[in-house]
Design a protein around this motif. Sequence first.
Motif, PDB file in Angstrom:
ATOM      1  N   ASP A  68       0.752  -1.176   0.025  1.00  0.00           N
ATOM      2  CA  ASP A  68      -0.017  -0.032  -0.069  1.00  0.00           C
ATOM      3  C   ASP A  68       0.903   1.270  -0.084  1.00  0.00           C
ATOM      4  OD1 ASP A  68      -2.513  -1.519   0.154  1.00  0.00           O
ATOM      5  OD2 ASP A  68      -2.635  -1.432   2.077  1.00  0.00           O
ATOM      6  N   LEU A  69       2.007   1.265   0.754  1.00  0.00           N
ATOM      7  CA  LEU A  69       2.918   2.378   0.774  1.00  0.00           C
ATOM      8  C   LEU A  69       4.185   2.188   0.161  1.00  0.00           C
ATOM      9  CD1 LEU A  69       1.789   3.316   4.340  1.00  0.00           C
ATOM     10  CD2 LEU A  69       1.161   4.455   2.272  1.00  0.00           C
ATOM     11  N   GLU A  70       4.273   1.378  -0.880  1.00  0.00           N
ATOM     12  CA  GLU A  70       5.580   1.039  -1.622  1.00  0.00           C
ATOM     13  C   GLU A  70       6.120   2.385  -2.200  1.00  0.00           C
ATOM     14  OE1 GLU A  70       3.905  -0.874  -5.722  1.00  0.00           O
ATOM     15  OE2 GLU A  70       4.648  -2.204  -4.249  1.00  0.00           O
ATOM     16  N   LEU A  71       5.347   3.348  -2.667  1.00  0.00           N
ATOM     17  CA  LEU A  71       6.017   4.424  -3.381  1.00  0.00           C
ATOM     18  C   LEU A  71       6.518   5.354  -2.238  1.00  0.00           C
ATOM     19  CD1 LEU A  71       2.947   5.280  -5.931  1.00  0.00           C
ATOM     20  CD2 LEU A  71       5.239   4.023  -6.524  1.00  0.00           C
ATOM     21  N   PRO A  72       7.722   5.776  -2.350  1.00  0.00           N
ATOM     22  CA  PRO A  72       8.168   6.763  -1.392  1.00  0.00           C
ATOM     23  C   PRO A  72       7.636   7.941  -1.374  1.00  0.00           C
ATOM     24  CG  PRO A  72       9.982   6.061  -2.905  1.00  0.00           C
ATOM     25  CD  PRO A  72       8.662   5.297  -3.287  1.00  0.00           C
ATOM     26  N   SER A  73       6.845   8.647  -2.218  1.00  0.00           N
ATOM     27  CA  SER A  73       6.035   9.573  -2.146  1.00  0.00           C
ATOM     28  C   SER A  73       4.732   9.368  -1.177  1.00  0.00           C
ATOM     29  CB  SER A  73       5.457  10.278  -3.711  1.00  0.00           C
ATOM     30  OG  SER A  73       5.122   9.408  -4.520  1.00  0.00           O
ATOM     31  N   ARG A  74       4.113   8.371  -1.671  1.00  0.00           N
ATOM     32  CA  ARG A  74       2.748   7.909  -0.852  1.00  0.00           C
ATOM     33  C   ARG A  74       3.030   7.590   0.581  1.00  0.00           C
ATOM     34  NH1 ARG A  74       0.195   3.666  -4.244  1.00  0.00           N
ATOM     35  NH2 ARG A  74      -0.273   5.704  -5.465  1.00  0.00           N
ATOM     36  N   ARG A  75       4.379   7.100   0.835  1.00  0.00           N
ATOM     37  CA  ARG A  75       4.870   6.802   2.181  1.00  0.00           C
ATOM     38  C   ARG A  75       5.216   8.126   2.924  1.00  0.00           C
ATOM     39  NH1 ARG A  75       7.762   2.736   0.948  1.00  0.00           N
ATOM     40  NH2 ARG A  75       9.979   4.216   0.358  1.00  0.00           N
ATOM     41  N   ALA A  76       5.542   9.000   2.195  1.00  0.00           N
ATOM     42  CA  ALA A  76       6.101  10.364   2.832  1.00  0.00           C
ATOM     43  C   ALA A  76       4.831  11.301   3.370  1.00  0.00           C
ATOM     44  CB  ALA A  76       7.069  11.236   1.921  1.00  0.00           C
ATOM     45  N   ILE A  77       3.969  10.965   2.433  1.00  0.00           N
ATOM     46  CA  ILE A  77       2.413  11.803   2.668  1.00  0.00           C
ATOM     47  C   ILE A  77       1.761  11.305   3.746  1.00  0.00           C
ATOM     48  CG2 ILE A  77       0.330  12.476   1.624  1.00  0.00           C
ATOM     49  CD1 ILE A  77       1.841  12.559  -1.306  1.00  0.00           C
ATOM     50  N   TYR A  78       1.692  10.003   3.807  1.00  0.00           N
ATOM     51  CA  TYR A  78       1.080   8.964   4.850  1.00  0.00           C
ATOM     52  C   TYR A  78       1.854   9.292   6.197  1.00  0.00           C
ATOM     53  CZ  TYR A  78      -1.177   5.646   7.756  1.00  0.00           C
ATOM     54  OH  TYR A  78      -1.584   4.820   8.642  1.00  0.00           O
ATOM     55  N   GLN A  79       2.996   9.492   6.092  1.00  0.00           N
ATOM     56  CA  GLN A  79       3.823   9.645   7.430  1.00  0.00           C
ATOM     57  C   GLN A  79       3.480  11.054   7.844  1.00  0.00           C
ATOM     58  OE1 GLN A  79       5.675   6.955   9.111  1.00  0.00           O
ATOM     59  NE2 GLN A  79       5.217   8.655  10.536  1.00  0.00           N
ATOM     60  N   ARG A  80       3.378  11.868   7.054  1.00  0.00           N
ATOM     61  CA  ARG A  80       3.360  13.201   7.511  1.00  0.00           C
ATOM     62  C   ARG A  80       1.733  13.614   8.077  1.00  0.00           C
ATOM     63  NH1 ARG A  80       2.634  17.926   8.896  1.00  0.00           N
ATOM     64  NH2 ARG A  80       3.380  19.816   7.929  1.00  0.00           N
ATOM     65  N   ILE A  81       0.843  12.641   7.558  1.00  0.00           N
ATOM     66  CA  ILE A  81      -0.448  12.925   8.135  1.00  0.00           C
ATOM     67  C   ILE A  81      -0.530  12.064   9.411  1.00  0.00           C
ATOM     68  CG2 ILE A  81      -2.712  11.996   7.754  1.00  0.00           C
ATOM     69  CD1 ILE A  81      -2.459  12.627   4.746  1.00  0.00           C
ATOM     70  N   ALA A  82       0.141  11.030   9.621  1.00  0.00           N
ATOM     71  CA  ALA A  82       0.418  10.011  10.856  1.00  0.00           C
ATOM     72  C   ALA A  82       1.051  10.999  11.912  1.00  0.00           C
ATOM     73  CB  ALA A  82       1.148   8.871  10.658  1.00  0.00           C
ATOM     74  N   ASP A  83       2.108  11.844  11.527  1.00  0.00           N
ATOM     75  CA  ASP A  83       2.926  12.680  12.614  1.00  0.00           C
ATOM     76  C   ASP A  83       1.882  13.950  12.872  1.00  0.00           C
ATOM     77  OD1 ASP A  83       4.946  10.834  12.088  1.00  0.00           O
ATOM     78  OD2 ASP A  83       6.128  12.115  10.747  1.00  0.00           O
ATOM     79  N   GLU A  84       1.076  14.263  12.130  1.00  0.00           N
ATOM     80  CA  GLU A  84       0.351  15.639  12.241  1.00  0.00           C
ATOM     81  C   GLU A  84      -1.256  15.237  11.937  1.00  0.00           C
ATOM     82  OE1 GLU A  84       0.481  20.262  11.168  1.00  0.00           O
ATOM     83  OE2 GLU A  84       2.380  19.126  11.171  1.00  0.00           O
ATOM     84  N   PRO A  85      -1.740  14.440  12.835  1.00  0.00           N
ATOM     85  CA  PRO A  85      -3.097  14.346  12.337  1.00  0.00           C
ATOM     86  C   PRO A  85      -4.049  15.553  12.277  1.00  0.00           C
ATOM     87  CG  PRO A  85      -2.545  13.352  14.402  1.00  0.00           C
ATOM     88  CD  PRO A  85      -1.331  13.796  13.695  1.00  0.00           C
TER      89      PRO A  85
END
Length: 173
Positions: free
Chosen positions: A5-22
């Motif tokens: 689901d998060l194999e693309l670095p860009s998608r992973r970075a976006i998801y991580q940013r959302i997880a870090d700052e809900p």
Amino acid sequence: MSDRDLELPSRRAIYQRIADEPGVHFRALLGDLDYAQGTLQYHLRWLADENLIEVSDDGKYTRYYPAAEFDETDQAVMNALRREYSRRVLAHLLTDGPLSTTELSDRLDKANSTISWHLSKLADAGLVTKERNGRSVIYEVTEPDRVAMLYTVHRGSFTDRVVDRLLGLWDSY
């Protein structure tokens, strides 16, 4: 969620940013991440379609949350906490409330109309209750423990030292 689901670095970075700052909004993501607007929109839509993130509209911004981590009430609280003066209003109500519009206006050094607008939004979201007391309207936080808990857990993602000091005092009681 699988690794795929998060194999693309860009998608992973976006998801991580959302997880870090809900509760982060689109413009903040656009400003913080080095992606074109269309690319960011595409990945956010994909993450939402795959039920990895949830989308919340707070009336001004579209905000993003990791899926299944925040119920509707938590999202409403976080949406309010992401707005500077709503966060400050909530902090004063938590530490010294219940308070009237005039008392909040004096404490925040803002016009009554500005404070009334924020209180109206907080009341519409079910985060504060209001009760008429003569010519004044008194406001109180509906679920103070929930608001304080969400603020405490996520306060590293808020940049407001005034509220940190107020809620630091509240924690000491």
